[in-house]
Design a protein around this motif. Structure first.
Motif, PDB file in Angstrom:
ATOM      1  N   UNK A  20       0.801  -1.215   0.000  1.00  0.00           N
ATOM      2  CA  UNK A  20       0.000   0.000   0.000  1.00  0.00           C
ATOM      3  C   UNK A  20       0.833   1.264   0.000  1.00  0.00           C
ATOM      4  N   UNK A  21       0.128   2.390   0.004  1.00  0.00           N
ATOM      5  CA  UNK A  21       0.779   3.685   0.098  1.00  0.00           C
ATOM      6  C   UNK A  21       1.052   4.354  -1.240  1.00  0.00           C
ATOM      7  N   UNK A  22       1.513   5.596  -1.128  1.00  0.00           N
ATOM      8  CA  UNK A  22       1.830   6.401  -2.311  1.00  0.00           C
ATOM      9  C   UNK A  22       3.215   7.016  -2.133  1.00  0.00           C
ATOM     10  N   UNK A  23       3.615   7.787  -3.122  1.00  0.00           N
ATOM     11  CA  UNK A  23       4.857   8.553  -3.000  1.00  0.00           C
ATOM     12  C   UNK A  23       4.734   9.514  -1.812  1.00  0.00           C
ATOM     13  N   UNK A  24       5.859   9.778  -1.165  1.00  0.00           N
ATOM     14  CA  UNK A  24       5.868  10.692  -0.027  1.00  0.00           C
ATOM     15  C   UNK A  24       5.852  12.134  -0.541  1.00  0.00           C
ATOM     16  N   UNK A  25       4.702  12.788  -0.370  1.00  0.00           N
ATOM     17  CA  UNK A  25       4.575  14.167  -0.839  1.00  0.00           C
ATOM     18  C   UNK A  25       4.366  15.156   0.304  1.00  0.00           C
ATOM     19  N   UNK A  26       4.006  14.673   1.520  1.00  0.00           N
ATOM     20  CA  UNK A  26       3.893  15.601   2.665  1.00  0.00           C
ATOM     21  C   UNK A  26       4.154  14.908   3.997  1.00  0.00           C
ATOM     22  N   UNK A  27       4.869  13.782   3.967  1.00  0.00           N
ATOM     23  CA  UNK A  27       5.233  13.015   5.157  1.00  0.00           C
ATOM     24  C   UNK A  27       4.028  12.482   5.931  1.00  0.00           C
ATOM     25  N   UNK A  28       2.941  12.222   5.240  1.00  0.00           N
ATOM     26  CA  UNK A  28       1.752  11.678   5.882  1.00  0.00           C
ATOM     27  C   UNK A  28       1.855  10.171   6.076  1.00  0.00           C
ATOM     28  N   UNK A  29       0.805   9.615   6.670  1.00  0.00           N
ATOM     29  CA  UNK A  29       0.743   8.171   6.863  1.00  0.00           C
ATOM     30  C   UNK A  29       0.718   7.460   5.511  1.00  0.00           C
ATOM     31  N   UNK A  30       1.359   6.316   5.463  1.00  0.00           N
ATOM     32  CA  UNK A  30       1.350   5.457   4.280  1.00  0.00           C
ATOM     33  C   UNK A  30       1.872   6.176   3.031  1.00  0.00           C
ATOM     34  N   UNK A  31       2.927   6.952   3.236  1.00  0.00           N
ATOM     35  CA  UNK A  31       3.628   7.605   2.133  1.00  0.00           C
ATOM     36  C   UNK A  31       5.094   7.178   2.196  1.00  0.00           C
ATOM     37  N   UNK A  32       5.667   6.908   1.032  1.00  0.00           N
ATOM     38  CA  UNK A  32       7.011   6.336   0.974  1.00  0.00           C
ATOM     39  C   UNK A  32       7.823   6.978  -0.148  1.00  0.00           C
ATOM     40  N   UNK A  46       1.598  13.192 -13.149  1.00  0.00           N
ATOM     41  CA  UNK A  46       2.825  13.970 -13.297  1.00  0.00           C
ATOM     42  C   UNK A  46       3.328  14.562 -11.980  1.00  0.00           C
ATOM     43  N   UNK A  47       2.406  14.822 -11.040  1.00  0.00           N
ATOM     44  CA  UNK A  47       2.817  15.419  -9.776  1.00  0.00           C
ATOM     45  C   UNK A  47       3.345  14.337  -8.826  1.00  0.00           C
ATOM     46  N   UNK A  48       4.142  14.741  -7.840  1.00  0.00           N
ATOM     47  CA  UNK A  48       4.770  13.796  -6.924  1.00  0.00           C
ATOM     48  C   UNK A  48       3.736  12.919  -6.221  1.00  0.00           C
ATOM     49  N   UNK A  49       2.643  13.509  -5.796  1.00  0.00           N
ATOM     50  CA  UNK A  49       1.606  12.756  -5.086  1.00  0.00           C
ATOM     51  C   UNK A  49       1.105  11.572  -5.913  1.00  0.00           C
ATOM     52  N   UNK A  50       0.935  11.761  -7.203  1.00  0.00           N
ATOM     53  CA  UNK A  50       0.334  10.735  -8.053  1.00  0.00           C
ATOM     54  C   UNK A  50       1.338   9.974  -8.924  1.00  0.00           C
TER      55      UNK A  50
END
Length: 195
Positions: free
Chosen positions: A89-101, A139-143
């Motif tokens: 699970x999780x997404x790219x780390x874009x704001x140091x939130x939970x389940x971001x890597x 294209x953005x870091x989050x996605x």
């Protein structure tokens, strides 16, 4: 075997107007994240099938309230009816939130699974929240997707790669893609897979 795939948006058709007949043959439910825990609990109550899930980047609430009757397979390889399912699970780390890597962190998560991957001779389904890099990501870091997932597809050539995160209403998104020998399915809202 019929698998109900869900992700990112609760289906009003399922939640508000549940039709038991439509889902009577479902053998397994897979969630790619970003759904209310109550929704997943509803699914396993109404559909008598196990539900495996991975965390989405908006699933911080799961830390305090996990979906009842469901099983997290994040960072695991599970076998169900002889189908090997790898969950990340999780997404790219874009704001140091939970389940971001970061990419490096995702690669390390996969490295920790190498023993299980070797023991089971790979996997049949890759279940993630984020897409793979360049395969339906944004294209953005989050996605942005993970290159580590592309590497997994290259090395193990699973039958299916199921992901969420990229909503089909974002624009140029499609439900289905193919990468080499792997069928890629975007889980947005819901889809029934005949495995």
């Amino acid at each position: 075997m019929k698998i109900l795939i869900v992700g990112d948006k609760e289906s009003r058709y399922i939640w508000d107007h549940f039709d038991r007949e439509r889902f009577k043959d479902i053998n397994l439910i897979l969630s790619s994240g970003d759904l209310k825990p109550e929704y997943l609990s509803f699914l396993v109550t109404m559909i008598k099938a196990p539900l495996f899930y991975v965390h989405g980047n908006h699933d911080g609430r799961y830390i305090y309230k996990e979906p009842q009757g469901c099983t997290s397979i994040d960072n695991q390889l599970v076998v169900y009816n002889n189908i090997r399912i790898l969950g990340l699970g999780g997404s790219q780390n874009y704001n140091n939130g939970n389940f971001q890597y970061t990419e490096k962190e995702m690669t390390l998560r996969i490295k920790k699974l190498k023993k299980a991957l070797k023991k089971h001779h790979g996997f049949d389904i890759l279940l993630t929240h984020a897409p793979a890099y360049g395969l339906g990501d944004g294209d953005d870091l989050c996605h942005r997707g993970f290159q580590a997932f592309v590497d997994l597809l290259d090395q193990y050539s699973p039958k299916y790669f199921i992901h969420g995160h990229q909503h089909l209403n974002y624009g140029r998104q499609t439900r289905f893609r193919t990468y080499k020998n792997t069928s890629i399915i975007n889980s947005y809202e819901y889809y029934i897979l005949e495995y």
